[in-house]
Design an enzyme around this catalytic site. Structure first.
Site, mmCIF file in Angstrom:
data_model
loop_
_atom_site.group_PDB
_atom_site.id
_atom_site.type_symbol
_atom_site.label_atom_id
_atom_site.label_comp_id
_atom_site.label_asym_id
_atom_site.label_seq_id
_atom_site.Cartn_x
_atom_site.Cartn_y
_atom_site.Cartn_z
ATOM 1 N N THR A 287 0.831 -1.196 0.000
ATOM 2 C CA THR A 287 0.000 0.000 0.000
ATOM 3 C C THR A 287 0.869 1.250 0.000
ATOM 4 O O THR A 287 1.938 1.268 0.591
ATOM 5 C CB THR A 287 -0.871 -0.012 1.269
ATOM 6 O OG1 THR A 287 -1.691 -1.178 1.250
ATOM 7 C CG2 THR A 287 -1.744 1.222 1.368
ATOM 8 N N ARG B 200 -13.017 -8.899 -1.722
ATOM 9 C CA ARG B 200 -12.420 -8.500 -0.441
ATOM 10 C C ARG B 200 -12.006 -7.030 -0.430
ATOM 11 O O ARG B 200 -11.476 -6.509 -1.395
ATOM 12 C CB ARG B 200 -11.205 -9.390 -0.152
ATOM 13 C CG ARG B 200 -10.438 -9.040 1.133
ATOM 14 C CD ARG B 200 -9.242 -8.175 0.858
ATOM 15 N NE ARG B 200 -8.424 -7.969 2.081
ATOM 16 C CZ ARG B 200 -7.409 -7.107 2.169
ATOM 17 N NH1 ARG B 200 -7.092 -6.366 1.136
ATOM 18 N NH2 ARG B 200 -6.732 -6.988 3.300
ATOM 19 N N GLY C 261 -9.841 -4.295 2.043
ATOM 20 C CA GLY C 261 -8.978 -4.119 3.207
ATOM 21 C C GLY C 261 -9.194 -2.775 3.874
ATOM 22 O O GLY C 261 -10.219 -2.121 3.694
ATOM 23 N N ASP C 262 -8.199 -2.338 4.613
ATOM 24 C CA ASP C 262 -8.357 -1.114 5.407
ATOM 25 C C ASP C 262 -8.108 0.166 4.613
ATOM 26 O O ASP C 262 -8.579 1.236 5.000
ATOM 27 C CB ASP C 262 -7.413 -1.134 6.606
ATOM 28 C CG ASP C 262 -5.943 -1.075 6.184
ATOM 29 O OD1 ASP C 262 -5.525 -1.947 5.392
ATOM 30 O OD2 ASP C 262 -5.215 -0.180 6.640
ATOM 31 N N THR D 101 -0.549 1.018 6.508
ATOM 32 C CA THR D 101 -0.259 -0.082 5.590
ATOM 33 C C THR D 101 -0.028 -1.346 6.407
ATOM 34 O O THR D 101 0.604 -1.306 7.459
ATOM 35 C CB THR D 101 0.980 0.212 4.728
ATOM 36 O OG1 THR D 101 1.290 -0.951 3.938
ATOM 37 C CG2 THR D 101 2.204 0.569 5.561
ATOM 38 N N GLY E 195 -4.742 -5.696 6.478
ATOM 39 C CA GLY E 195 -5.923 -4.857 6.530
ATOM 40 C C GLY E 195 -7.029 -5.316 7.442
ATOM 41 O O GLY E 195 -7.691 -4.499 8.095
#
Length: 316
Positions: free
Chosen positions: A181, A209, A211-212, A232, A235
């Site tokens: 990330t 999916r 992630g964060d 980073t 996530g």
């Protein structure tokens, strides 16, 4: 009348960037790859710093820095994003400014060259905060952002990583344990802060999916009363802890320094099995980074200072 010591020490502007964290150890990168990564981090600092040095807004600076990293195939964002299990590239990004806490985010983007710019368009030119997949792609076209063929994002190395993961049949996650990330945080000459994050997710991700990185409060958060954060790492764990918001909340409500808050939240993340890192800057010009992995691609530039880039955990 002379200024108080604290005011004298406040830099005119600050910029901190990252290009991912994980098992990044000396000897694992080829010399030429390490040189390319350091050069790309430096270019991103130059792009964001050029905005800030002309008294431009923090929001413009973080977008400019992240776009440089999205365009570089060494990072898992934009061109060079990892593959899903089905062999496609699906991109996520978010951006936030700390004055009014306005934010924009996108997930599952497939044709926008610079997803961070699309996230900003969502923030500024839509009534929403978060758009996904076909809707995000359609909004991007309507907003006139640069479109590319999906093949633009693909690289041979990312394809190899997917094939390796499928061959092992033992892991849900990135076989190299590098969460590539990219992100940036900045404080401008007016004292305003902003944060932005962009990613391709994790190698072999399935079922849409997320992630964060595009989740406001998990991978990205900016609050002018506290700090700006870009994260980073793994996530799923960053979402469960609400890492970015948690750090800002500790600064605002407990009076912790950026370093203290980041240290505490990364420790909590580690306790439940998460790994990764964060970059931070505050309205007073403070800058920090914290990570619980062997390395994190990172860089910092403070007004009137030298640009700094680092990769390994033993670098200052």
């Amino acid at each position: 009348m002379s200024l108080p010591a604290a005011a004298q020490q406040t830099p005119r502007w600050t910029l901190v960037i990252h290009g991912g964290a994980g098992v990044i150890e000396r000897g694992k990168l080829k010399p030429e790859q390490e040189a390319e990564i350091r050069a790309a981090l430096d270019r991103a600092l130059q792009a964001g710093g050029a905005v800030l040095d002309k008294d431009g807004p923090a929001l413009d600076a973080v977008e400019a820095a992240v776009k440089v990293l999205e365009d570089d195939p060494n990072f898992n964002a934009g061109r060079g994003a990892v593959f899903t299990y089905q062999g496609t590239n699906e991109l996520d990004a978010s951006i936030m400014e700390g004055t009014g806490r306005k934010a924009g985010a996108v997930t599952g983007v497939t044709r926008t060259r610079n997803p961070v710019s699309l996230a900003r368009k969502v923030m500024e030119d839509s009534p929403h905060v978060f758009l996904s997949r076909e809707g995000a792609d359609r909004f991007s076209i309507e907003q006139g952002l640069e479109q590319v063929e999906p093949s633009y994002f693909a690289t041979p190395e990312r394809k190899r990583q997917l094939e390796e993961l499928k061959a092992r049949k033992t892991s849900w996650f990135d076989v190299d344990m590098k969460y590539g990330t990219v992100g940036a945080v900045a404080r401008d000459a007016s004292g305003h802060v902003a944060a932005a994050t962009s990613t391709g997710g994790i190698t072999g991700k399935r079922w849409g999916r997320i992630g964060d990185s595009p989740v406001i409060g998990a991978g990205t958060y900016a609050d002018g009363r506290a700090c700006a954060v870009s994260a980073t790492g793994s996530g799923e764990y960053f979402i469960r802890v609400g890492v970015a918001h948690e750090i800002c909340a500790r600064v605002r409500m407990k009076g912790e320094t950026l370093g203290q808050a980041a240290e505490a939240v990364i420790a909590e993340l580690g306790e439940i099995g998460g790994s990764g890192g964060v970059i931070l800057t505050g309205p007073g010009g403070e800058t920090e980074w914290r990570f619980n992995t062997p390395g994190m691609y990172r860089g910092k530039w403070v007004a009137d200072g030298e640009r700094e880039v680092a990769i390994y955990g033993d670098e200052e």
